[in-house]
Design a protein around this motif. Structure first.
Motif, PDB file in Angstrom:
ATOM      1  N   MET A   1     -12.067 -54.090  32.676  1.00  0.00           N
ATOM      2  CA  MET A   1     -12.758 -55.355  32.844  1.00  0.00           C
ATOM      3  C   MET A   1     -12.821 -56.401  31.881  1.00  0.00           C
ATOM      4  SD  MET A   1     -16.863 -55.335  32.865  1.00  0.00           S
ATOM      5  CE  MET A   1     -18.505 -56.673  32.981  1.00  0.00           C
ATOM      6  N   LEU A   2     -12.622 -57.480  32.738  1.00  0.00           N
ATOM      7  CA  LEU A   2     -12.661 -58.928  31.940  1.00  0.00           C
ATOM      8  C   LEU A   2     -13.949 -59.788  31.685  1.00  0.00           C
ATOM      9  CD1 LEU A   2     -10.632 -60.826  29.546  1.00  0.00           C
ATOM     10  CD2 LEU A   2      -9.703 -61.884  32.130  1.00  0.00           C
ATOM     11  N   SER A   3     -14.451 -59.506  30.911  1.00  0.00           N
ATOM     12  CA  SER A   3     -16.038 -59.642  31.327  1.00  0.00           C
ATOM     13  C   SER A   3     -16.262 -61.608  30.542  1.00  0.00           C
ATOM     14  CB  SER A   3     -16.397 -59.132  30.801  1.00  0.00           C
ATOM     15  OG  SER A   3     -18.082 -59.421  30.642  1.00  0.00           O
ATOM     16  N   HIS A   4     -17.366 -62.656  30.924  1.00  0.00           N
ATOM     17  CA  HIS A   4     -17.826 -63.306  30.183  1.00  0.00           C
ATOM     18  C   HIS A   4     -19.326 -62.527  30.267  1.00  0.00           C
ATOM     19  CE1 HIS A   4     -16.860 -67.093  28.653  1.00  0.00           C
ATOM     20  NE2 HIS A   4     -18.497 -67.847  29.091  1.00  0.00           N
ATOM     21  N   ASN A   5     -19.300 -62.102  30.494  1.00  0.00           N
ATOM     22  CA  ASN A   5     -20.725 -61.105  30.257  1.00  0.00           C
ATOM     23  C   ASN A   5     -21.964 -61.746  28.851  1.00  0.00           C
ATOM     24  OD1 ASN A   5     -21.874 -60.061  32.702  1.00  0.00           O
ATOM     25  ND2 ASN A   5     -20.949 -58.024  32.335  1.00  0.00           N
ATOM     26  N   GLY A   6     -21.647 -61.591  27.923  1.00  0.00           N
ATOM     27  CA  GLY A   6     -22.082 -61.475  26.522  1.00  0.00           C
ATOM     28  C   GLY A   6     -22.127 -60.200  26.242  1.00  0.00           C
ATOM     29  N   MET A   7     -22.113 -59.754  24.733  1.00  0.00           N
ATOM     30  CA  MET A   7     -21.134 -59.007  24.590  1.00  0.00           C
ATOM     31  C   MET A   7     -22.854 -57.659  24.965  1.00  0.00           C
ATOM     32  SD  MET A   7     -19.829 -56.573  22.801  1.00  0.00           S
ATOM     33  CE  MET A   7     -19.801 -54.986  21.164  1.00  0.00           C
ATOM     34  N   ASP A   8     -24.180 -58.159  24.625  1.00  0.00           N
ATOM     35  CA  ASP A   8     -25.192 -56.736  24.835  1.00  0.00           C
ATOM     36  C   ASP A   8     -24.692 -56.867  26.567  1.00  0.00           C
ATOM     37  OD1 ASP A   8     -26.705 -57.127  22.287  1.00  0.00           O
ATOM     38  OD2 ASP A   8     -27.802 -59.129  22.703  1.00  0.00           O
ATOM     39  N   VAL A   9     -24.900 -57.052  26.893  1.00  0.00           N
ATOM     40  CA  VAL A   9     -25.035 -57.335  28.459  1.00  0.00           C
ATOM     41  C   VAL A   9     -23.874 -56.565  29.435  1.00  0.00           C
ATOM     42  CG1 VAL A   9     -24.414 -58.184  30.875  1.00  0.00           C
ATOM     43  CG2 VAL A   9     -26.029 -59.752  29.251  1.00  0.00           C
ATOM     44  N   ASP A  10     -22.604 -56.292  28.581  1.00  0.00           N
ATOM     45  CA  ASP A  10     -21.614 -55.657  28.380  1.00  0.00           C
ATOM     46  C   ASP A  10     -21.694 -54.470  27.629  1.00  0.00           C
ATOM     47  OD1 ASP A  10     -19.618 -57.965  29.615  1.00  0.00           O
ATOM     48  OD2 ASP A  10     -18.212 -58.446  27.571  1.00  0.00           O
ATOM     49  N   LEU A  11     -22.607 -54.104  26.971  1.00  0.00           N
ATOM     50  CA  LEU A  11     -22.484 -52.944  26.397  1.00  0.00           C
ATOM     51  C   LEU A  11     -23.597 -52.424  27.497  1.00  0.00           C
ATOM     52  CD1 LEU A  11     -23.781 -53.505  22.260  1.00  0.00           C
ATOM     53  CD2 LEU A  11     -21.668 -52.300  23.437  1.00  0.00           C
ATOM     54  N   LYS A  12     -24.214 -53.013  28.089  1.00  0.00           N
ATOM     55  CA  LYS A  12     -25.850 -52.601  29.139  1.00  0.00           C
ATOM     56  C   LYS A  12     -25.056 -51.732  30.440  1.00  0.00           C
ATOM     57  CE  LYS A  12     -29.639 -52.384  31.442  1.00  0.00           C
ATOM     58  NZ  LYS A  12     -31.067 -53.338  32.527  1.00  0.00           N
ATOM     59  N   MET A  13     -23.569 -52.875  30.665  1.00  0.00           N
ATOM     60  CA  MET A  13     -23.248 -52.267  32.120  1.00  0.00           C
ATOM     61  C   MET A  13     -22.512 -51.494  31.869  1.00  0.00           C
ATOM     62  SD  MET A  13     -21.090 -55.782  34.069  1.00  0.00           S
ATOM     63  CE  MET A  13     -22.155 -55.595  35.437  1.00  0.00           C
ATOM     64  N   ALA A  14     -21.859 -51.255  30.681  1.00  0.00           N
ATOM     65  CA  ALA A  14     -21.131 -50.512  29.998  1.00  0.00           C
ATOM     66  C   ALA A  14     -21.408 -49.133  30.258  1.00  0.00           C
ATOM     67  CB  ALA A  14     -20.358 -50.087  28.650  1.00  0.00           C
ATOM     68  N   SER A  15     -22.822 -48.752  30.155  1.00  0.00           N
ATOM     69  CA  SER A  15     -23.515 -47.192  30.556  1.00  0.00           C
ATOM     70  C   SER A  15     -24.542 -47.497  31.593  1.00  0.00           C
ATOM     71  CB  SER A  15     -25.033 -47.810  29.236  1.00  0.00           C
ATOM     72  OG  SER A  15     -26.493 -48.524  29.680  1.00  0.00           O
ATOM     73  N   LYS A  16     -23.880 -47.661  32.561  1.00  0.00           N
ATOM     74  CA  LYS A  16     -24.192 -48.158  33.748  1.00  0.00           C
ATOM     75  C   LYS A  16     -22.967 -47.644  34.919  1.00  0.00           C
ATOM     76  CE  LYS A  16     -27.528 -50.603  35.185  1.00  0.00           C
ATOM     77  NZ  LYS A  16     -28.321 -50.500  35.325  1.00  0.00           N
ATOM     78  N   VAL A  17     -22.238 -48.823  34.218  1.00  0.00           N
ATOM     79  CA  VAL A  17     -20.745 -48.401  35.700  1.00  0.00           C
ATOM     80  C   VAL A  17     -19.773 -47.498  34.866  1.00  0.00           C
ATOM     81  CG1 VAL A  17     -19.176 -49.931  36.736  1.00  0.00           C
ATOM     82  CG2 VAL A  17     -21.693 -51.176  36.625  1.00  0.00           C
ATOM     83  N   THR A  18     -19.629 -46.495  35.617  1.00  0.00           N
ATOM     84  CA  THR A  18     -18.378 -45.432  34.976  1.00  0.00           C
ATOM     85  C   THR A  18     -17.496 -46.061  35.524  1.00  0.00           C
ATOM     86  OG1 THR A  18     -18.646 -44.000  37.073  1.00  0.00           O
ATOM     87  CG2 THR A  18     -20.639 -43.972  35.558  1.00  0.00           C
ATOM     88  N   GLY A  19     -16.578 -45.536  35.043  1.00  0.00           N
ATOM     89  CA  GLY A  19     -14.781 -45.644  35.803  1.00  0.00           C
ATOM     90  C   GLY A  19     -14.103 -46.562  35.065  1.00  0.00           C
ATOM     91  N   ILE A  20     -14.412 -47.711  34.168  1.00  0.00           N
ATOM     92  CA  ILE A  20     -13.724 -48.934  33.725  1.00  0.00           C
ATOM     93  C   ILE A  20     -13.592 -47.618  31.984  1.00  0.00           C
ATOM     94  CG2 ILE A  20     -14.319 -50.526  32.414  1.00  0.00           C
ATOM     95  CD1 ILE A  20     -16.320 -51.387  34.425  1.00  0.00           C
ATOM     96  N   ASP A  21     -12.428 -48.381  31.373  1.00  0.00           N
ATOM     97  CA  ASP A  21     -11.795 -47.841  30.283  1.00  0.00           C
ATOM     98  C   ASP A  21     -12.623 -48.556  29.089  1.00  0.00           C
ATOM     99  OD1 ASP A  21     -10.354 -45.447  31.418  1.00  0.00           O
ATOM    100  OD2 ASP A  21      -9.087 -47.268  32.210  1.00  0.00           O
ATOM    101  N   ALA A  22     -12.473 -50.099  29.440  1.00  0.00           N
ATOM    102  CA  ALA A  22     -12.857 -51.189  28.395  1.00  0.00           C
ATOM    103  C   ALA A  22     -12.957 -52.113  29.146  1.00  0.00           C
ATOM    104  CB  ALA A  22     -11.529 -51.251  27.269  1.00  0.00           C
TER     105      ALA A  22
END
Length: 581
Positions: free
Chosen positions: A284-305
């Motif tokens: 996932m190439l993201s422009h969410n911001g770090m805290d948002v990315d950390l939460k999304m990583a806990s909710k969305v499955t199947g993303i390696d990085a």
């Protein structure tokens, strides 16, 4: 005097003969749990041993800085609630302790503000596309088939980007060899210009992906959600996540027909679609911001990085986030072209078996400038060289922007607004972009443009009640310090000139700001006050000067500026917070 590349290499050679390594700070302690940099780093920090069979390079938030610059990391980056004491909310000594970085090293300088001025004089400037190009080419030579990802905020942040309608950065991206990008500030050039670049300049060369940008009329994706690239026989999906709050943080009318949002359900569907189409690795190439990315990583499955940006955090090692489907690595690659992230994956039997990650500081003194890129940069800058080089003033302080509440350059902008617009109070946006200026270094017009060059830079002078002023402060505060990352919109607290107040980041919405005083008197909720500002997101703004004109005139008039009195709020309930130096 800063080290030249030759002097640096001589130091490395001398240290090698003596049996020492000057690069201990670049090698993480491999004995620590979760460390994936177990290969001992060589004496040259840019000789990075290859690993695995899939490699991705990542830079983000360069904000149109084509030349090497100075940039001071923040000494205030508070974490609230579950984010307190966690990455990325660590500054100074707390950051060094977390990663076992030795004080006084190049990494200590690259990742923290500690002894900033002296270290900057010693190690020199960072970034610069000609130097970044050299490093990218070197990493690519070591890792055939590797991809270069651009995390956005690339087309905005300099005078040449503003004047060329972003064409300078588009040409630089193509010359750098970018493979995939996702956007944020790009949108402030307007939807038509974004589409023009994507459909013409980028066609067949750079994939522009954003799964969370939809049309308002038919609710269809405006851009491709992902692209699948094959790296050494491994299908790798790159899914784009544009900044979710573009119509809130920036003028909505510039992208009036598009909607954004976090859209984690749509992200899950994009991940599933990419897997169904054969992707063995999903990034996932993201422009969410770090805290948002950390939460999304806990909710969305199947993303390696998740290779993230927006909040300008230089994250030394990936954070490993567990979710119901496994684990996701979350990174953030800093700002201003100051870092290049290199993620190496060992993919076996269709799965990521292991990884190595390195966030390489781009010290321009230690990397030769790529001649072709430098020639392009010189050509881009030639029409503007004279006005950019104008020396406006000199300051006794280091000028910087980053920090949750204020920076010395922000303070200078507020002072210029109050004097130039004859107002006792000023608001300046909490933008995180902007270069630094060392004490005694001439402040040029280019430095001013680095802080102010946007497509909606008109200054304003409005009458506001004390109640409205407090409401504005409380609204911005909730964007920054909401305990739920999904309600954070990035950036820092609005910079305030003239007004004194107390601030409790741990309080609830509407209760963070108190004890407001103006001119030594309590702010009257019912009284009206003149307030100077700039960067209004409203479509209709009364014609006035541009912010860079106001600041440049102020500096020309002052010529010399002593120590800057930084107007920051009195903080409550922050004792022991590792995001505060």
């Amino acid at each position: 005097m800063s080290l030249t590349r030759r002097e640096f290499m001589q130091m490395l050679a001398a240290a090698s003969v003596a049996g020492f390594s000057l690069n201990n700070a670049f090698a993480a302690d491999a004995s620590k749990e979760g460390d994936k940099t177990a290969v001992k780093a060589p004496s040259n920090p840019y000789e990075l041993p290859a690993f695995g069979n899939v490699s991705l390079m990542h830079y983000t938030d360069c904000h149109a800085q084509l030349l090497p610059i100075y940039f001071r990391e923040p000494n205030v980056n508070l974490g609230i609630g579950s984010m307190k004491g966690a990455v990325p909310h660590l500054v100074g000594e707390h950051f060094l302790k977390k990663y076992g970085i030795e004080a006084g090293t190049m990494d200590a300088h690259a990742f923290t503000y500690i002894d900033y001025v002296e270290a900057a004089k010693k190690y020199g400037k960072v970034g610069g596309f000609a130097h970044l190009k050299t490093l990218v080419d070197q990493v690519r030579a070591q890792r055939p088939g590797s991809l270069l990802l651009d995390g956005g905020d690339t087309w905005q942040g300099s005078w040449t980007a503003l004047k060329t309608n972003a064409q300078d950065m588009v040409d630089a991206q193509l010359a750098l060899g970018v493979d995939v990008m996702t956007p944020h500030w790009e949108m402030t050039f307007g939807a038509d210009r974004v589409k023009e670049i994507v459909e013409k300049d980028f066609a067949g060369k750079i994939d522009f992906v954003a799964q969370n940008v939809f049309s308002n009329d038919f609710d269809e994706r405006v851009f491709e959600p992902f692209v699948i690239k094959e790296i050494n026989g491994v299908p790798v999906a790159i899914i784009g996540q544009a900044f979710p709050y573009v119509p809130v943080a920036n003028p909505k009318h510039m992208v009036a027909d598009w909607s954004f949002g976090i859209r984690d359900d749509d992200m899950q569907q994009a991940v599933d679609d990419a897997r169904s189409k054969g992707a063995k690795v999903v990034i996932m190439l993201s422009h969410n911001g770090m805290d948002v990315d950390l939460k999304m990583a806990s909710k969305v499955t199947g993303i390696d990085a998740i290779m993230g940006g927006h909040t300008h955090d230089g994250v030394f090692q990936p954070v490993v986030v567990e979710n119901s489907g496994g684990k996701t690595l979350v990174t953030n690659a800093g700002f201003n072209g100051k870092f290049l992230g290199v993620l190496d994956l060992d993919v076996k039997d269709g799965k990521v078996a292991d990884f190595r990650y390195k966030l390489l500081p781009v010290f321009s003194n230690l990397l030769e400038a790529n001649k072709d890129m430098q020639a392009l940069i010189d050509k881009i800058r030639e029409p503007y060289k004279k006005e950019l080089a104008e020396e406006l003033a000199v300051c006794d302080d280091v000028l910087y922007r980053r920090g949750n509440f204020n920076g010395t350059f922000d303070q200078l902008i507020c002072d210029a607004l109050m004097e130039g617009l004859d107002a006792p109070l000023a608001f300046s946006p909490g933008f995180r972009w902007g270069t630094s200026v060392l004490p005694g270094q001439p402040i040029t017009f280019e430095h001013v443009a680095d802080q102010t060059a946007i497509t909606y830079g008109t200054v304003t002078r409005n009458e506001m009640t004390g109640e409205t002023i407090k409401t504005i402060l409380e609204d911005v505060a909730d964007n920054l310090f909401n305990e739920d990352p999904y309600y954070q919109q990035g950036g820092d607290m609005v910079r305030v000139g003239g007004l004194k107040f107390t601030f409790d980041p741990t309080a609830k919405m509407g209760n963070r700001v108190s004890d407001m005083e103006l001119g030594g008197k309590p702010l009257d909720a019912a009284k009206t006050y003149p307030v100077a500002g700039w960067a209004s997101v409203q479509e209709e703004v009364k014609p006035n000067k541009q912010i860079w004109e106001v600041v440049a005139d102020y500096l020309r008039d002052k010529k010399t500026i002593g120590k800057i009195e930084l107007n920051t709020p009195k903080l409550k309930n922050v004792d022991g917070n590792e995001g505060l130096a």
